[in-house]
Design an enzyme around this catalytic site. Structure first.
Site, mmCIF file in Angstrom:
data_model
loop_
_atom_site.group_PDB
_atom_site.id
_atom_site.type_symbol
_atom_site.label_atom_id
_atom_site.label_comp_id
_atom_site.label_asym_id
_atom_site.label_seq_id
_atom_site.Cartn_x
_atom_site.Cartn_y
_atom_site.Cartn_z
ATOM 1 N N GLU A 4 37.326 56.745 25.775
ATOM 2 C CA GLU A 4 37.406 55.315 25.488
ATOM 3 C C GLU A 4 38.802 54.974 24.995
ATOM 4 O OE1 GLU A 4 34.255 54.162 22.874
ATOM 5 O OE2 GLU A 4 32.683 54.619 24.311
ATOM 6 N N HIS A 51 36.097 42.635 19.528
ATOM 7 C CA HIS A 51 35.931 43.410 20.754
ATOM 8 C C HIS A 51 36.467 42.611 21.931
ATOM 9 C CE1 HIS A 51 34.293 45.933 23.880
ATOM 10 N NE2 HIS A 51 33.941 46.810 22.955
ATOM 11 N N ARG A 86 41.921 48.409 20.747
ATOM 12 C CA ARG A 86 41.199 47.163 20.942
ATOM 13 C C ARG A 86 41.975 45.934 20.478
ATOM 14 N NH1 ARG A 86 35.091 49.086 19.156
ATOM 15 N NH2 ARG A 86 34.636 50.215 21.077
ATOM 16 N N HIS A 93 33.517 41.991 16.225
ATOM 17 C CA HIS A 93 32.725 43.169 16.557
ATOM 18 C C HIS A 93 32.555 44.127 15.391
ATOM 19 C CE1 HIS A 93 30.974 46.363 18.902
ATOM 20 N NE2 HIS A 93 31.999 47.165 18.711
ATOM 21 N N ARG A 104 39.917 50.198 13.837
ATOM 22 C CA ARG A 104 39.048 51.346 14.117
ATOM 23 C C ARG A 104 39.272 51.877 15.526
ATOM 24 N NH1 ARG A 104 33.767 51.851 16.628
ATOM 25 N NH2 ARG A 104 33.851 49.616 17.026
#
Length: 574
Positions: A129, A259, A308, A369, A404
């Site tokens: 990811e 997100h 992100r 998110h 994160r």
């Protein structure tokens, strides 16, 4: 920006009492892990959850759990990727704990019955990811990892459900953390338990007090502070607000992860939105603007797999350039059979909205998110209030820093909840944590009308949203400061205040208590976002668009004895 907040909620006096050696608040991965570990070490555990046991945020996690399980991977490589994503604000000590203990905790999940997807050779299948430079994402059911983790932990809890040593209270909203007398130096008093409001029947109905010398807050995120979020409706920042009122330090509150790829269904949609997992981009899907241009390749070397915050901000900029309110996710080239097998949940949810990801472009836009900040803890979950712990998304362990890394959240919940439970058990057993009598904290109590929530959410979305500025944050702060609270309503006084204003329709009940928490968290978020005059990670200021080395510090906050928010800068690792 001056922020004044009450140190307790307006609520009726407790009508019942429960006692335990330790209380765990929340039933996501952190709460369930803590409860299971505590049960093996202390005689009496109380697990409190806002809905039913299976209603925690964990069940919504699609992507997976990050852990260095591949022989070609290493904890050191995982650590490096985490530090890069955290943009200089991770605590390396906390990250080292995460990446070295993480594989052990994941294997324990397998031992507890979690069924993860397997590769052709029978080994656990790993994928990649955003922000990761190795295949290290463990997943289950293609895109239903959180649901499988929750199921496995709940199965273990069910095995001890009838054990007299553990009590589960469902449909219980935690109101306040109970504390003893403050110290002579003004430090908060030690934890004595929590007050709860239970929607039920019998001895555990209404407001009560659960007493224990240790409390672990694992209440999840703050999604409902915003107009739109991927979080469930229960995510109203209850743990952060309760800890703040109890005198605990909170940190990194300004770092909110939006997100990049949340299903866009129109500007008027509210509440929990459908997440299109980052794992879809991890498998090779890419982003197009509404003119059909793939734009991420010109933004970052990792293109769609950039961290992100980078992707979310790029989408916002591209939407402005094209005068659009969304972009498009293209996964069609991955093949229908692969997409249906790898992402069955996402495929099904999109079909519910008339979108077939195997043949259609998927409209997406950023939405709130994850919250990288929370209640400041040490490496075993201890907060700055004696006997109070925090774990999971409600905690600020130092793992995430400014942003994160994908799929580190479930791992953090596993690792640090386990550590917190072990520390609680040891301190209770040694007599270091003992039950004390709670005292009422001084000052007025707070109660914000439930009807004010949409106004608060609008101010937060417009102020400390994806793109922030001093002008927008000051405007949001004014709105939040104008929201009225009434303390005397809990004692049965008339609605409204004695100021001559029109009466506020509010009574002590769940909607008002949750909205008060939303208001308090939004107020701290806005104030800290205004104070940090730079852009870093999940905090982007259009008026200060680049990182400032002087801000390589954590911004922490607490309430002083008069209820005024006080902030301070702390060097990471000090």
């Amino acid at each position: 920006m001056t922020v004044d907040l009450a140190a307790r909620l307006a609520a009726p006096a407790p009508g019942w009492t429960a006692e335990a050696d330790a209380i765990v608040v929340g039933s996501g991965v952190a709460g369930l892990t803590a409860a299971l570990e505590l049960r093996t070490r202390v005689p009496r555990v109380l697990l409190v959850t806002k809905g039913v046991l299976a209603s925690g945020s964990t069940v919504w996690a699609q992507g997976g759990i990050a852990a260095a399980l591949d022989p070609d991977d290493s904890p050191a490589a995982h650590l490096q990727d985490t530090l890069v994503a955290g943009a200089g604000l991770c605590d390396p000590r906390a990250v080292e704990v995460l990446v070295t203990e993480g594989p052990v905790r994941v294997r324990e999940l397998v031992g507890r019955g979690a069924v993860f997807d397997r590769a052709a050779d029978g080994e656990i299948a790993l994928t990649r990811e955003g922000g990761h430079h190795a295949d290290r994402i463990v997943h289950a059911g293609g895109d239903a990892t959180g649901a499988e983790v929750s199921r496995a932990l709940l199965a273990q809890l069910e095995a001890v459900h009838n054990d007299p040593g553990i009590e589960v209270i469902e449909h219980a909203l935690v109101l306040d953390v109970l504390t003893g007398p403050a110290g002579p130096d003004g430090r908060p008093g030690a934890v004595c338990g929590v007050t709860l409001h239970v929607i039920g029947a019998g001895s555990r109905d209404g407001v009560g007090a659960a007493l224990a010398p240790a409390v672990i807050l694992a209440t999840g995120g703050i999604g409902q502070v915003f107009r739109s979020s991927t979080n469930p409706a229960q995510a109203t920042g209850d743990g952060i607000a309760a800890a703040l009122r109890a005198g605990a330090l909170v940190g990194d509150i300004e770092f909110v992860q939006f997100h990049p790829t949340v299903l866009w269904l129109g500007a008027g949609v509210r509440g929990q939105l459908t997440l299109v997992s980052e794992a879809v981009r991890g498998e090779g899907a890419y982003l197009l603007d509404t003119d059909g241009v793939r734009f991420m390749t010109a933004v970052h070397p990792m293109a769609e797999l950039a961290p992100r915050d980078v992707v979310a901000q790029a989408i916002v900029r591209q939407m402005a350039l094209t005068d659009a309110d969304h972009v498009l996710l293209d996964a069609r080239h991955l093949g229908a059979e692969f997409l249906r097998g790898r992402f069955p949940t996402i495929h099904e949810r999109l079909l519910e909205h008339g979108i077939d990801m195997t043949t259609d472009l998927v409209p997406v836009a950023p939405a709130q998110h994850y919250h990288s900040g929370g209640v400041v803890t040490d490496l075993v979950g201890r907060t700055t209030v004696r006997g109070l712990y925090a774990a999971g998304e409600a905690a600020c362990t130092g793992v995430h820093g400014a942003n994160r890394l994908a799929s580190n959240s479930l791992l953090e919940g596993l690792v640090f909840a386990y550590r917190a439970a072990r520390d609680v058990a040891a301190r209770v057993a040694s007599g270091e944590l003992v039950q004390a009598d709670p005292v009422e904290r001084p000052g007025p109590a707070a109660l914000v009308a439930g009807a004010a929530r949409s106004r608060i959410q609008r101010a937060t979305s417009d102020g400390p949203g994806v793109v922030r500025s001093a002008e927008g944050l000051v405007a949001a702060g004014r709105v939040l400061a104008s929201v009225r609270t009434d303390a005397h309503l809990a004692q049965g006084g008339p609605a409204g205040t004695s100021t001559g204003l029109l009466p506020v329709v509010a009574r002590p009940q769940a909607a008002e208590w949750e909205t008060t928490n939303v208001h308090q968290v939004a107020s701290v978020l806005t104030a800290t976002a205004l104070e940090r005059t730079e852009s870093r990670g999940g905090h982007f200021r259009s008026d200060y668009p680049v990182p400032d080395p002087a801000w390589l510090q954590r911004l922490e906050a607490h309430l002083d004895p008069d209820g005024r928010l006080v902030t301070r800068r702390v060097t990471i690792g000090s």
